[in-house]
Design a protein around this motif. Structure first.
Motif, PDB file in Angstrom:
ATOM      1  N   VAL A  51      37.998  10.577  -1.122  1.00  0.00           N
ATOM      2  CA  VAL A  51      37.602  11.915  -1.568  1.00  0.00           C
ATOM      3  C   VAL A  51      36.098  12.123  -1.433  1.00  0.00           C
ATOM      4  O   VAL A  51      35.626  13.259  -1.345  1.00  0.00           O
ATOM      5  CB  VAL A  51      38.027  12.189  -3.032  1.00  0.00           C
ATOM      6  N   ARG A  52      35.345  11.042  -1.359  1.00  0.00           N
ATOM      7  CA  ARG A  52      33.906  11.171  -1.169  1.00  0.00           C
ATOM      8  C   ARG A  52      33.564  11.549   0.271  1.00  0.00           C
ATOM      9  O   ARG A  52      32.490  12.081   0.535  1.00  0.00           O
ATOM     10  CB  ARG A  52      33.200   9.880  -1.606  1.00  0.00           C
ATOM     11  N   TYR A  53      34.465  11.263   1.175  1.00  0.00           N
ATOM     12  CA  TYR A  53      34.302  11.721   2.557  1.00  0.00           C
ATOM     13  C   TYR A  53      34.866  13.134   2.752  1.00  0.00           C
ATOM     14  O   TYR A  53      34.243  13.963   3.413  1.00  0.00           O
ATOM     15  CB  TYR A  53      35.025  10.769   3.516  1.00  0.00           C
ATOM     16  N   LEU A  54      36.025  13.408   2.167  1.00  0.00           N
ATOM     17  CA  LEU A  54      36.718  14.669   2.426  1.00  0.00           C
ATOM     18  C   LEU A  54      36.421  15.747   1.393  1.00  0.00           C
ATOM     19  O   LEU A  54      36.616  16.933   1.666  1.00  0.00           O
ATOM     20  CB  LEU A  54      38.225  14.440   2.482  1.00  0.00           C
ATOM     21  N   LEU A  80      39.495   6.624   8.112  1.00  0.00           N
ATOM     22  CA  LEU A  80      39.519   5.254   8.630  1.00  0.00           C
ATOM     23  C   LEU A  80      38.427   4.417   7.961  1.00  0.00           C
ATOM     24  O   LEU A  80      38.652   3.247   7.613  1.00  0.00           O
ATOM     25  CB  LEU A  80      39.344   5.249  10.146  1.00  0.00           C
ATOM     26  N   LYS A  81      37.248   4.995   7.785  1.00  0.00           N
ATOM     27  CA  LYS A  81      36.169   4.264   7.102  1.00  0.00           C
ATOM     28  C   LYS A  81      36.588   3.867   5.686  1.00  0.00           C
ATOM     29  O   LYS A  81      36.285   2.761   5.227  1.00  0.00           O
ATOM     30  CB  LYS A  81      34.908   5.117   7.061  1.00  0.00           C
ATOM     31  N   SER A  82      37.272   4.756   5.020  1.00  0.00           N
ATOM     32  CA  SER A  82      37.743   4.462   3.670  1.00  0.00           C
ATOM     33  C   SER A  82      38.728   3.298   3.691  1.00  0.00           C
ATOM     34  O   SER A  82      38.647   2.378   2.865  1.00  0.00           O
ATOM     35  CB  SER A  82      38.422   5.691   3.060  1.00  0.00           C
ATOM     36  N   ALA A  83      39.657   3.348   4.633  1.00  0.00           N
ATOM     37  CA  ALA A  83      40.645   2.279   4.753  1.00  0.00           C
ATOM     38  C   ALA A  83      39.989   0.954   5.114  1.00  0.00           C
ATOM     39  O   ALA A  83      40.423  -0.112   4.659  1.00  0.00           O
ATOM     40  CB  ALA A  83      41.691   2.664   5.800  1.00  0.00           C
ATOM     41  N   GLN A 110      46.085   0.204  11.255  1.00  0.00           N
ATOM     42  CA  GLN A 110      47.539   0.259  11.121  1.00  0.00           C
ATOM     43  C   GLN A 110      47.942   1.147   9.940  1.00  0.00           C
ATOM     44  O   GLN A 110      48.951   1.856   9.997  1.00  0.00           O
ATOM     45  CB  GLN A 110      48.095  -1.156  10.926  1.00  0.00           C
ATOM     46  N   PHE A 111      47.144   1.112   8.900  1.00  0.00           N
ATOM     47  CA  PHE A 111      47.393   1.956   7.728  1.00  0.00           C
ATOM     48  C   PHE A 111      47.297   3.437   8.096  1.00  0.00           C
ATOM     49  O   PHE A 111      48.195   4.229   7.791  1.00  0.00           O
ATOM     50  CB  PHE A 111      46.384   1.597   6.639  1.00  0.00           C
ATOM     51  N   ILE A 112      46.204   3.811   8.754  1.00  0.00           N
ATOM     52  CA  ILE A 112      45.995   5.212   9.130  1.00  0.00           C
ATOM     53  C   ILE A 112      47.046   5.670  10.128  1.00  0.00           C
ATOM     54  O   ILE A 112      47.634   6.762   9.989  1.00  0.00           O
ATOM     55  CB  ILE A 112      44.579   5.405   9.708  1.00  0.00           C
ATOM     56  N   ASP A 113      47.301   4.856  11.155  1.00  0.00           N
ATOM     57  CA  ASP A 113      48.319   5.225  12.149  1.00  0.00           C
ATOM     58  C   ASP A 113      49.695   5.322  11.504  1.00  0.00           C
ATOM     59  O   ASP A 113      50.500   6.204  11.855  1.00  0.00           O
ATOM     60  CB  ASP A 113      48.358   4.192  13.282  1.00  0.00           C
ATOM     61  N   GLY A 114      49.960   4.430  10.564  1.00  0.00           N
ATOM     62  CA  GLY A 114      51.242   4.452   9.869  1.00  0.00           C
ATOM     63  C   GLY A 114      51.410   5.704   9.034  1.00  0.00           C
ATOM     64  O   GLY A 114      52.496   6.298   9.003  1.00  0.00           O
ATOM     65  N   LEU A 115      50.347   6.132   8.359  1.00  0.00           N
ATOM     66  CA  LEU A 115      50.410   7.360   7.572  1.00  0.00           C
ATOM     67  C   LEU A 115      50.708   8.560   8.469  1.00  0.00           C
ATOM     68  O   LEU A 115      51.533   9.418   8.132  1.00  0.00           O
ATOM     69  CB  LEU A 115      49.087   7.584   6.832  1.00  0.00           C
ATOM     70  N   ALA A 116      50.022   8.620   9.609  1.00  0.00           N
ATOM     71  CA  ALA A 116      50.225   9.744  10.526  1.00  0.00           C
ATOM     72  C   ALA A 116      51.677   9.815  10.989  1.00  0.00           C
ATOM     73  O   ALA A 116      52.290  10.893  10.997  1.00  0.00           O
ATOM     74  CB  ALA A 116      49.282   9.614  11.718  1.00  0.00           C
TER      75      ALA A 116
END
Length: 468
Positions: A239-242, A266-269, A450-456
């Motif tokens: 949330v600090r990025y977005l 991605l930076k957050s992850a 993998q986390f970000i791609d998985g969420l998408a």
């Protein structure tokens, strides 16, 4: 703070909030009593006058998220007694506990047996009751007098506690008036962590963790069986990025592409991946049952703990039950800004009252809401329940002063816990898309990418099946 299956984390809330009350702050090595000095004084004080009296209603029904013997239940019990004493209105109260939304309120929406008034945090209420159209607007309550001269509800509540997107129904109307406010923080014992300096960067935060390990302590206690506890790390950073509402917006993207298009996610992850793979969590954190790991922090086995404002009261109660003279000198700090993040965000979670759409006695229910905001009544939340209220002019428990300061800091954005992700699709989005991947990330089973791609990918599948 909400249910781990389906609608909301009510079962977990029953665990984390039962300790939300009772206790004084003890310095290092001091005692940890369960009774606050002001409890008897509050409970025995005379009843203040009612500012707004019902014109016709002679009774109303209230289903409570608390039990009668809990600190908050005692405060509400006094408010009920006083309201009846000053108005003659009978309050038919049922003390149902944390699962009242999923077990009582939601199932009753299609019947004529609904309460006039009920309470819970705004995320849960929106997911379980507002979404199916079970509430009515309470905007008018803002102009109800509270029994302090001409003061109205809107005069004593900051707009940031109620005038927020997460507290609006489909027509943009407010559905809940808060009486308690929760915040999140990193907790530590000042008696154990010497020469502490609050981190201003994520590098500083990891330096604190590295120092703890060098001193022979685990850096972080984490009850890994609580899904939303595990989610706090990623959501706090993201949330600090977005910005407030940014994660919710990303989660609503039907294509899922929002997760891969914003580099801040991605930076957050990657920061969560660093936490996961750095050996910072206490041994056994991912196999124990709540509150075992939180209790190990209280025992001094780890340096830091990230939970809501209920952390001190829960751990204080645990230590008191152990006997002896061991206490904690509670202190806290917020997540620092990650590199490149431009939004200064603090998370909050208002707990308050809502009125059902089918309420038979909404006039009396709304008058009671206003009475609860009276200073002499609401002062029981800090005095008896050891928690924060939205009012800025009430006492603040010592252990929560840092949290209160963060919530009231100038220039910050206020986000709901987890940016209200757990309220999406009646809680099904987090259960099916977010929690499984986030748990794998925090346990070091997958990489940040993998986390970000998985969420998408999973989000696209989820919304396609949900909308079909």
């Amino acid at each position: 703070m909400r249910s781990t299956n389906g609608l909301v984390l009510a079962a977990a809330l029953s665990l984390v909030l039962t300790g939300c009350g009772g206790g004084t702050d003890a310095g290092g090595g001091g005692t940890a009593p369960l009774t606050l000095p002001g409890v008897d004084e509050y409970l025995n004080a005379p009843c203040p006058e009612v500012g707004t009296k019902p014109a016709t209603d002679k009774e109303f029904t209230y289903w409570s998220m608390w039990t009668a013997d809990e600190p908050q239940g005692k405060v509400l019990g006094k408010a009920i007694k006083c309201f009846t004493e000053k108005t003659g209105v009978k309050v038919n109260v049922q003390w149902l506990g944390r699962k009242l939304l999923t077990q009582n309120v939601a199932p009753a929406l299609n019947t004529d047996t609904v309460p006039d008034l009920f309470d819970q945090d705004i995320s849960q209420v929106k997911a379980a009751v507002v979404a199916p159209g079970g509430t009515q607007p309470v905007d008018d309550v803002l102009d109800y007098k509270i029994g302090e001269g001409d003061k109205k509800v809107r005069d004593v509540l900051p707009a940031t506690s109620y005038d927020i997107p997460q507290n609006k129904d489909a027509n943009g109307k407010i559905f809940e008036i808060p009486y308690e406010l929760l915040g999140n923080a990193w907790w530590y014992d000042k008696a154990k962590i010497k020469d502490f300096k609050a981190p201003s960067t994520m590098a500083d935060l990891f330096a604190l963790f590295d120092k703890a390990k060098a001193d022979g302590m685990a850096a972080v206690s984490q009850d890994g069986d609580i899904n939303f506890y595990n989610a706090y790390f990623f959501t706090q950073i993201a949330v600090r990025y977005l910005g407030a509402g940014g994660l919710e917006k990303a989660a609503l993207d039907k294509s899922g592409a929002a997760w891969t298009s914003d580099p801040g996610l991605l930076k957050s992850a990657e920061l969560v991946e660093k936490l996961a793979k750095g050996g910072y969590f206490i041994d056994g954190w991912d196999a124990a049952k709540f509150p075992q790991i939180q209790q190990r922090w209280a025992d001094g086995d780890a340096a830091y703990l990230f939970v809501g404002g209920w952390g001190p009261s829960e751990t204080r109660e645990y230590l008191s039950k152990q006997g002896g003279d061991k206490g904690i000198e509670y202190a806290s700090f917020q997540f620092p800004q990650p590199d490149g993040a431009t939004h200064k965000v603090v998370e909050q979670l208002p707990i308050g009252f809502a009125v059902t759409a089918k309420a038979k006695h909404p006039e009396a229910a709304k008058a009671f809401i206003a009475y609860m905001l009276n200073k002499d009544i609401l002062s029981g939340i800090p005095a008896v329940a050891d928690n924060l209220t939205p009012r800025a002019d009430l006492a603040v428990p010592d252990s929560l002063k840092d949290v209160k300061a963060a919530l009231e800091a100038l220039g910050v954005e206020h986000a709901i816990f987890m940016d209200a992700l757990d309220g999406l699709a009646a809680g099904k989005w987090v259960d099916n898309v977010f929690y499984p991947l986030n748990n794998d990330l925090l346990k070091g089973k997958i990489t940040a990418k993998q986390f970000i791609d998985g969420l998408a990918a999973k989000q696209a599948e989820f919304w396609k099946s949900t909308n079909s």
